[in-house]
Design a protein around this motif. Structure first.
Motif: not given
Lengths: 351, 351
Positions: B162-170, B335-339
């Motif tokens: 879950s949260g697969a498009a997020g930083a850790t999930g991906s 999508t991916g890491k939020m910076l």
């Protein structure tokens, strides 16, 4: 040769929430032929075991065992006596433990499920449905296999047991206390049960979860947090224990009796404590450890003889009261194992 | 020698539920002396990492790390550049990863937390907050240590993230797919993200949890049930995956972003599937595996070079937008890491 009048209780309707003894079950009288096929035995049920897991068996969902079908005899573990035998391994008068279900008589074939047991002075055959049955084994394997108590146990280990005055909980609590020397806190639903837990079973602390200050008391009783939580109830008690779980703590998910009658149960709100405390929550089913039953039963028998394991039973008389007894189990009316006594054991000479 | 004007963002009020960028945080300008003590360095923050865990750091509860205090600079991992040094190990122009927090400048002493990093062509220094930072390591140790993917992984192993498009999930999803060859289903919150998961990251299936038929789709996508569930979100997705958990399945509790803003979160109603499926739910914190960071980072770097691990970043410009960026993280805008990009890296010759 002939036919026996057999009272059966079958599942009539799947309950959505609470069990209603009047509509959930149906009584029927059937005629059971006592003509036996090869290796079959005819048994008379003496004791019916009542277990929280039964609520799950009534649900039509994917589980570890198929659901009881509508109009099928309600499933249960029983202690029964052989009254006719076509099998040289079973003599008339022998006692067995088997899954006969809620009925007075059954014809059984040999199976993994049919086990000969012994009645001896001071040990009622019903013990084979409790401490020396699957109930006791459940406590044993939960603590050993899921809780890894051999690694974690000892005076610095705080163990909390919910449903501690129940059949499984009381065994788990006593093993943790008297075999591993842990600090053991039992949780139960009445002051009488709490007194039993401390005075008779020797636990360090017992807490009544119905107390208004229960969570305060739980906090005070767990100054070093909770290393192992053996959970039989779920619900708010599980949430409270999650809030007190220790670093790398273990939650042995044995049962969730408080939620079984809910259509959609309330989940543990504070489960994210598993992250912050690197804790583990794990379920198990006793059947998976069948290979180790021998060693476990030997250990338990030894602990009973050494006085480390005591047990009580709540025995309801008469098969006609079985549905009510199940409802009372969910209300927490029992201390120790909840049983229905269906018939008296008869001496072999009389049979 | 002199003083630097330093913008800081401090925690002003602990949010009860949602973060309000206007009242939860407070901006302040302070004057930072650039006179350095022995071994100290002065750094300019280039990137601020935004992480779901931050919501937990704002709560005044027992956790794996002390809460951020009121009026204290909000905690974060950052990539920063050395602009003045009193330490022979750090030269002006060097890049470091450190916990500077939400501010433009910081004076740092050597600590476990201060790590020199390298910028090289094709790899932005921000990568050290993402795939090559704690985010990537979190995915790695979750899968290896809690999920035991080395034992369970392979084509017969179904992994849901879950949260697969997020930083850790991906990162977790790609390791499961491209390193271990599992069947991998990614769950995300938009069709665009789902397209990214399948077309760019090569997952087998991606499901939008906002779809009205999500649970049907999840059931269809997991005909052999779920062996490993890497959970970043909690909530209804966790419940859905519990209903599909396989025998001896593992739930890696990495995060519960869907619940972090709830005063009392809704727990997983179907956690009793842990019993029937003998499944395990376990949390972890990446810091516990610090000893193994070297091996993990080497593995991850290799997988990046081999094209097995791709990453995206969602970069918000300007420190003044940091509170908003955090709110957007909880909305799933990234999508991916939020910076947050605070400043440009400068060439050593200019410093």
């Amino acid at each position: 040769m002939g036919a026996i009048k057999n009272t059966q209780i079958v599942l009539a309707n799947r309950p959505v929430a609470d069990i209603d003894p009047k509509t959930t079950f149906k009584f029927q009288q059937v005629s059971l032929s006592d003509e036996l096929g090869p290796n079959e035995i005819l048994v008379k049920v003496l004791f019916i075991s009542l277990d929280p897991a039964m609520r799950g068996w009534m649900r039509d969902v994917r589980s570890y065992i198929r659901p009881v079908r509508i109009d099928e005899v309600m499933r249960s573990a029983d202690v029964a006596q052989v009254i006719k035998s076509n099998n040289p391994d079973y003599k008339v008068g022998d006692l067995v433990r088997a899954t006969c279900g809620w009925q007075e008589y059954a014809v059984l074939k040999p199976s993994e499920d049919l086990v000969k047991i012994q009645s001896f002075p001071g040990v009622s055959p019903s013990t084979y449905l409790g401490v020396l049955g699957l109930t006791g084994l459940t406590a044993y394997f939960g603590l050993f296999e899921v809780g890894e108590i051999e690694k974690k146990g000892g005076p610095n280990c705080t163990v909390v047991v919910s449903g501690a005055a129940g059949a499984t909980g009381s065994v788990a609590a006593q093993i943790a206390k008297h075999v591993f020397g842990c600090r053991v806190i039992g949780i139960a639903g009445s002051d009488d049960k709490c007194e039993y837990l401390v005075k008779e079973l020797g636990l360090d602390v017992a807490l009544n979860y119905k107390s208004k200050t229960f969570f305060k008391e739980l906090t005070a009783a767990t100054p070093k947090l909770i290393d192992i939580f053996f959970d039989n109830t779920g619900g708010d008690i599980l949430d409270g224990c999650l809030r007190r779980i220790a670093f790398k703590g273990r939650i042995i998910v044995c049962g969730a009796i408080s939620t079984y009658n809910e259509a959609v149960p309330k989940g543990p709100a504070y489960y994210s404590a598993l992250i912050t405390q690197r804790a583990r929550m794990e379920g198990f089913i006793v059947f998976d450890y069948a290979e180790k039953y021998g060693k476990a039963t030997a250990d338990m028998s030894k602990w009973i003889k050494e006085g480390k394991l005591k047990s009580r039973e709540t025995v309801i008389q008469g098969i006609e009261n079985t549905p009510d007894a199940l409802v009372r189990l969910f209300k927490g009316d029992n201390t120790g194992k909840m049983l229905v006594k269906v018939a008296e054991e008869e001496s072999k000479s009389k049979l």
